[in-house]
Motif scaffolding. Sequence first.
Motif, PDB file in Angstrom:
ATOM      1  N   LEU A   1      49.235   5.534 -31.359  1.00 45.68           N
ATOM      2  CA  LEU A   1      49.776   4.174 -31.409  1.00 45.68           C
ATOM      3  C   LEU A   1      50.629   3.855 -30.184  1.00 45.68           C
ATOM      4  O   LEU A   1      50.831   2.684 -29.853  1.00 45.68           O
ATOM      5  CB  LEU A   1      50.611   3.988 -32.682  1.00 45.68           C
ATOM      6  CG  LEU A   1      49.840   4.039 -34.008  1.00 45.68           C
ATOM      7  CD1 LEU A   1      50.812   3.952 -35.179  1.00 45.68           C
ATOM      8  CD2 LEU A   1      48.808   2.902 -34.087  1.00 45.68           C
TER       9      LEU A   1
ATOM     10  N   ARG B   1      48.784   3.218 -24.084  1.00 49.20           N
ATOM     11  CA  ARG B   1      48.466   1.928 -23.474  1.00 49.20           C
ATOM     12  C   ARG B   1      47.373   2.142 -22.421  1.00 49.20           C
ATOM     13  O   ARG B   1      47.305   3.198 -21.791  1.00 49.20           O
ATOM     14  CB  ARG B   1      49.703   1.322 -22.811  1.00 49.20           C
ATOM     15  CG  ARG B   1      50.847   1.029 -23.771  1.00 49.20           C
ATOM     16  CD  ARG B   1      50.482  -0.084 -24.744  1.00 49.20           C
ATOM     17  NE  ARG B   1      51.583  -0.373 -25.682  1.00 49.20           N
ATOM     18  CZ  ARG B   1      51.689   0.177 -26.868  1.00 49.20           C
ATOM     19  NH1 ARG B   1      50.788   1.084 -27.267  1.00 49.20           N
ATOM     20  NH2 ARG B   1      52.693  -0.137 -27.663  1.00 49.20           N
TER      21      ARG B   1
ATOM     22  N   GLY C   1      43.293   0.785 -29.475  1.00 49.55           N
ATOM     23  CA  GLY C   1      44.460   0.482 -30.290  1.00 49.55           C
ATOM     24  C   GLY C   1      44.166   0.250 -31.756  1.00 49.55           C
ATOM     25  O   GLY C   1      45.093   0.161 -32.563  1.00 49.55           O
TER      26      GLY C   1
END
Length: 221
Positions: free
Chosen positions: A60, A63, A106
């Motif tokens: 989580l 990026r 994601g």
Amino acid sequence: MAEELPAAPVISYFLCDSWYTTAKVMDRFIRKGFYTVGALKTNRILYPCGIRQKASAFALHLRKTDPDVSLVTVGSREFYVYRYEGELNGIPNAAVILSYPKDGFGNPKALRVFLSTNAELSTQEILDTYTKRWPIELFFRQSKSKLALDSYQIRSRQGIQRYWLIMSLVHYLCCMHSGNYCTFEEGYASLKQQLKQEQFANLYRLIKSSASFEEAFKFVG
């Protein structure tokens, strides 16, 4: 099964899904010279920077712009991947790949995690090696649905090994019956048709020779 394998003469791999990537199973295979490349459940515990976390929780925080996140191509698809090297519970060192499809980055439901006990493999090599599981899965599905792998009733080890050998030979014959490689389904259908034609041809010759109804019925049965 691992203990019955001969020692691997070259660098070899045990390919598996997440049910079998346990420390005990992988240890048995490494003793025979087989590294493991397999899937991991997303709740598997990792220790990035020494911090105990589930793979799903750690993912989580990733990026696309992170320097350790890269875009790789596997087959015809692209994936964002992050590579972790280090400890897992019961495993002192392994390479773990956290992977998202390019259009699903994601999304927790899209997360897939893979492991290699050979940390020297590149991320690309781990993912490419894992994809070789698919033909193996097809083999087992075909063997179960067409060659009775999931319904044979043999208790002795020798009988089971002989059955596996015969079943594997039949599978090979289906793929090579024409002298050139074809898919199992094509070969199976062709051989089935050939056997049916031979059965009717033999029945025709039997009837033509004035055999009785009882003899013909016994042949069909």
